[in-house]
Design an enzyme around this catalytic site. Structure first.
Site, PDB file in Angstrom:
ATOM      1  N   ASP A  61       0.857  -1.187   0.000  1.00 47.93           N
ATOM      2  CA  ASP A  61       0.000   0.000   0.000  1.00 47.93           C
ATOM      3  C   ASP A  61       0.894   1.237   0.000  1.00 47.93           C
ATOM      4  O   ASP A  61       1.892   1.285   0.727  1.00 47.93           O
ATOM      5  CB  ASP A  61      -0.876   0.065   1.270  1.00 47.93           C
ATOM      6  CG  ASP A  61      -1.807  -1.137   1.393  1.00 47.93           C
ATOM      7  OD1 ASP A  61      -2.126  -1.732   0.347  1.00 47.93           O
ATOM      8  OD2 ASP A  61      -2.184  -1.475   2.526  1.00 47.93           O
ATOM      9  N   ASP A  67       0.755   8.390   7.400  1.00 41.04           N
ATOM     10  CA  ASP A  67       1.075   7.034   7.872  1.00 41.04           C
ATOM     11  C   ASP A  67       2.351   7.085   8.702  1.00 41.04           C
ATOM     12  O   ASP A  67       2.461   6.452   9.758  1.00 41.04           O
ATOM     13  CB  ASP A  67       1.336   6.095   6.683  1.00 41.04           C
ATOM     14  CG  ASP A  67       0.051   5.622   6.006  1.00 41.04           C
ATOM     15  OD1 ASP A  67      -0.897   5.268   6.724  1.00 41.04           O
ATOM     16  OD2 ASP A  67       0.003   5.606   4.766  1.00 41.04           O
ATOM     17  N   GLU A  89       2.283  -2.201  11.039  1.00 48.74           N
ATOM     18  CA  GLU A  89       2.020  -2.392   9.616  1.00 48.74           C
ATOM     19  C   GLU A  89       3.089  -1.699   8.769  1.00 48.74           C
ATOM     20  O   GLU A  89       3.364  -2.089   7.642  1.00 48.74           O
ATOM     21  CB  GLU A  89       0.638  -1.844   9.242  1.00 48.74           C
ATOM     22  CG  GLU A  89       0.269  -2.225   7.830  1.00 48.74           C
ATOM     23  CD  GLU A  89      -0.879  -1.446   7.237  1.00 48.74           C
ATOM     24  OE1 GLU A  89      -1.231  -0.388   7.770  1.00 48.74           O
ATOM     25  OE2 GLU A  89      -1.419  -1.906   6.229  1.00 48.74           O
ATOM     26  N   GLU A  90       3.661  -0.653   9.332  1.00 48.62           N
ATOM     27  CA  GLU A  90       4.597   0.158   8.547  1.00 48.62           C
ATOM     28  C   GLU A  90       6.016  -0.412   8.494  1.00 48.62           C
ATOM     29  O   GLU A  90       6.859   0.130   7.796  1.00 48.62           O
ATOM     30  CB  GLU A  90       4.633   1.588   9.087  1.00 48.62           C
ATOM     31  CG  GLU A  90       3.284   2.293   9.089  1.00 48.62           C
ATOM     32  CD  GLU A  90       2.635   2.357   7.699  1.00 48.62           C
ATOM     33  OE1 GLU A  90       3.365   2.438   6.693  1.00 48.62           O
ATOM     34  OE2 GLU A  90       1.389   2.283   7.621  1.00 48.62           O
ATOM     35  N   ASP A 108      -1.719  -1.120  13.817  1.00 46.77           N
ATOM     36  CA  ASP A 108      -1.869  -0.461  12.519  1.00 46.77           C
ATOM     37  C   ASP A 108      -2.008   1.026  12.872  1.00 46.77           C
ATOM     38  O   ASP A 108      -3.072   1.481  13.289  1.00 46.77           O
ATOM     39  CB  ASP A 108      -3.130  -0.973  11.802  1.00 46.77           C
ATOM     40  CG  ASP A 108      -3.260  -0.371  10.413  1.00 46.77           C
ATOM     41  OD1 ASP A 108      -2.486   0.540  10.088  1.00 46.77           O
ATOM     42  OD2 ASP A 108      -4.145  -0.824   9.660  1.00 46.77           O
ATOM     43  N   LEU A 110      -2.222   3.760  11.244  1.00 45.70           N
ATOM     44  CA  LEU A 110      -3.230   4.553  10.535  1.00 45.70           C
ATOM     45  C   LEU A 110      -4.016   3.655   9.590  1.00 45.70           C
ATOM     46  O   LEU A 110      -3.596   3.408   8.454  1.00 45.70           O
ATOM     47  CB  LEU A 110      -2.574   5.700   9.767  1.00 45.70           C
ATOM     48  CG  LEU A 110      -3.560   6.832   9.521  1.00 45.70           C
ATOM     49  CD1 LEU A 110      -3.941   7.509  10.830  1.00 45.70           C
ATOM     50  CD2 LEU A 110      -2.973   7.855   8.583  1.00 45.70           C
ATOM     51  N   ASP A 111      -5.125   3.154  10.109  1.00 46.66           N
ATOM     52  CA  ASP A 111      -5.951   2.248   9.306  1.00 46.66           C
ATOM     53  C   ASP A 111      -6.877   3.037   8.393  1.00 46.66           C
ATOM     54  O   ASP A 111      -7.374   4.102   8.778  1.00 46.66           O
ATOM     55  CB  ASP A 111      -6.776   1.366  10.247  1.00 46.66           C
ATOM     56  CG  ASP A 111      -7.673   0.441   9.462  1.00 46.66           C
ATOM     57  OD1 ASP A 111      -7.147  -0.433   8.762  1.00 46.66           O
ATOM     58  OD2 ASP A 111      -8.909   0.616   9.514  1.00 46.66           O
ATOM     59  N   GLU A 272      -5.350  -6.119  12.749  1.00 45.03           N
ATOM     60  CA  GLU A 272      -6.686  -5.726  12.283  1.00 45.03           C
ATOM     61  C   GLU A 272      -7.713  -6.764  12.778  1.00 45.03           C
ATOM     62  O   GLU A 272      -8.514  -6.484  13.666  1.00 45.03           O
ATOM     63  CB  GLU A 272      -6.719  -5.586  10.754  1.00 45.03           C
ATOM     64  CG  GLU A 272      -5.894  -4.391  10.274  1.00 45.03           C
ATOM     65  CD  GLU A 272      -5.970  -4.147   8.773  1.00 45.03           C
ATOM     66  OE1 GLU A 272      -6.244  -2.998   8.374  1.00 45.03           O
ATOM     67  OE2 GLU A 272      -5.731  -5.094   7.984  1.00 45.03           O
TER      68      GLU A 272
HETATM   69  O1  F6P Z   1      -6.743  -2.881   5.435  1.00 39.05           O
HETATM   70  C1  F6P Z   1      -6.976  -1.592   5.133  1.00 39.05           C
HETATM   71  C2  F6P Z   1      -8.407  -1.250   4.766  1.00 39.05           C
HETATM   72  O2  F6P Z   1      -8.379   0.093   4.353  1.00 39.05           O
HETATM   73  C3  F6P Z   1      -9.444  -1.456   5.867  1.00 39.05           C
HETATM   74  O3  F6P Z   1      -9.445  -0.407   6.772  1.00 39.05           O
HETATM   75  C4  F6P Z   1     -10.722  -1.569   5.082  1.00 39.05           C
HETATM   76  O4  F6P Z   1     -11.710  -2.332   5.753  1.00 39.05           O
HETATM   77  C5  F6P Z   1     -10.291  -2.226   3.803  1.00 39.05           C
HETATM   78  O5  F6P Z   1      -8.879  -2.045   3.686  1.00 39.05           O
HETATM   79  C6  F6P Z   1     -10.976  -1.621   2.601  1.00 39.05           C
HETATM   80  O6  F6P Z   1     -10.790  -2.445   1.534  1.00 39.05           O
HETATM   81  P1  F6P Z   1     -11.332  -2.117   0.044  1.00 39.05           P
HETATM   82  O7  F6P Z   1     -10.248  -1.339  -0.616  1.00 39.05           O
HETATM   83  O8  F6P Z   1     -11.579  -3.443  -0.579  1.00 39.05           O
HETATM   84  O9  F6P Z   1     -12.595  -1.311   0.183  1.00 39.05           O
END
Ligand code: F6P
Length: 341
Positions: A61, A67, A89-90, A108, A110-111, A272
């Site tokens: 990502d 982040d 995660e980083e 994580d 910054l989720d 997560e």
């Molecule tokens: O894992 C990171 C994340 O952004 C989650 O926070 C979220 O539920 C998911 O990915 C979103 O995925 P998509 O891009 O399939 O909507």
């Protein structure tokens, strides 16, 4: 302790050395989250928000400046709280922040960072485990049932902390004037019976049969086997989708699918799926990978993924039965001798 009590006061009274060490880590993270929340709220004139650094995290990502700011804040907060093994995660590999630390933290910082550019809800998810042995990686190879604490901060219209130290789930909100988190809801329970699901429906053709059958039956509404008209929501940020489920019920699914690299879904187990599963069970709900409880999975790699089905217990159980039905339907009939026909 009643509503309005500060996070510090609530954590002050936890009992036992592991819980006290986890409480120190949570308090340190709360300070980092308050600071991060202020950074996020600032106008982006300093180029802090959408601008990418050109780097990528372990999952490929794109890393945004935010982040890295979040990572720095969380890491230095945990260093000052005497945390031992640290997995973010980083970073590629777990490291040891304090060799004498008795707890390990997977985080994580910054989720949901793809939501940064659109001023959407983002968060910080964390899991606190007992530290095990000198190799920092080993502490993370225990099942989610060992978690001492888990929670997430959500940077939305309010900055919120959803927290469990294994005795139910409490919700705190950041009081910006006082500069501290205060208790706003105690012993939160996921409401049952809410006809609402969250899934990235653009992957419909990639899902496996059980998930497709379940969602197709939701779409059939009151005429289908669920007997109810369903609503759908997808924030695309785990903290926002999870918080909605904790507040008003329903089900969240990020299943495995047929895309390259998605055979275990998208979400990372340690920082997560596992903390969210811990909170879900503590709130009377459930969380599985479709079939087995997330908290029973023992990780073998720091950044491994897991499919996540989370929400009210009745709905999560129903999804498990859809998986079972598909398995039974595909099982070869047995002869009387027990040999496959
Ligand atoms: O894992 C990171 C994340 O952004 C989650 O926070 C979220 O539920 C998911 O990915 C979103 O995925 P998509 O891009 O399939 O909507």
């Amino acid at each position: 302790m009643g509503q309005g009590a500060s996070l510090a006061a609530v954590l002050e009274v936890v009992e036992g050395a592991p819980a006290k060490a986890a409480a120190r880590a949570v308090l340190a993270l709360a300070r980092a989250a308050a600071e991060l929340s202020a950074v996020i709220a600032r106008p982006a004139v300093e180029g802090r928000l959408g601008t990418t650094t050109g780097g990528a995290n372990v999952d490929g990502d794109a890393q945004r400046k935010l982040d890295l700011i979040a990572e720095d804040l969380c890491r230095s907060a945990l260093e000052s709280a005497g945390v031992g093994p640290y997995l973010s995660e980083e970073n590629d590999a777990p490291v040891s922040l304090d060799p004498k630390g008795t707890v390990a933290v997977a985080i994580d910082p910054l989720d949901g960072s793809s939501n940064i550019d659109v001023n959407g809800v983002i968060g910080t998810i964390f899991s606190v485990l007992p530290a095990r042995g000198p190799d920092p990686a080993v502490s993370f190879f225990q099942s989610g049932r060992s978690q001492i604490a888990a929670g997430f901060f959500m940077y939305g219209p309010q900055t919120t902390l959803v927290l469990s130290l294994g005795r139910g789930v409490d919700v705190f909100a950041l009081d910006r004037t006082a500069g501290e988190f205060v208790l706003v809801e105690q012993s939160l329970k996921i409401p049952e019976g809410t006809p609402e699901y969250a899934i990235n429906a653009s992957n419909h053709r990639q899902w496996r049969e059980a998930v497709r059958n379940y969602i197709d039956d939701c779409l059939r509404g009151a005429d289908g086997p669920h007997g109810k008209t369903y609503n759908m929501r997808w924030a695309g940020s785990l903290v926002a989708d999870a918080f909605r489920i904790f507040s008003r019920g329903g089900i969240f699914l990020y299943p495995a699918d047929g895309r390259k690299g998605y055979d275990q879904g998208r979400l990372r187990l340690l920082y997560e799926a596992s903390p969210i599963a811990f909170l879900a069970e503590q709130a009377g709900g459930a969380a599985t990978d479709g079939e087995r409880p997330i908290l029973d999975i023992v990780p073998h790699r720091p950044h491994e993924r897991a499919p996540l089905v989370m929400g009210s217990a009745d709905k999560v159980e129903r999804v498990r039965r859809y998986h079972q039905d598909v398995e039974l339907a595909h099982a070869q009939p047995m002869g009387l001798s027990g040999a496959r026909a």
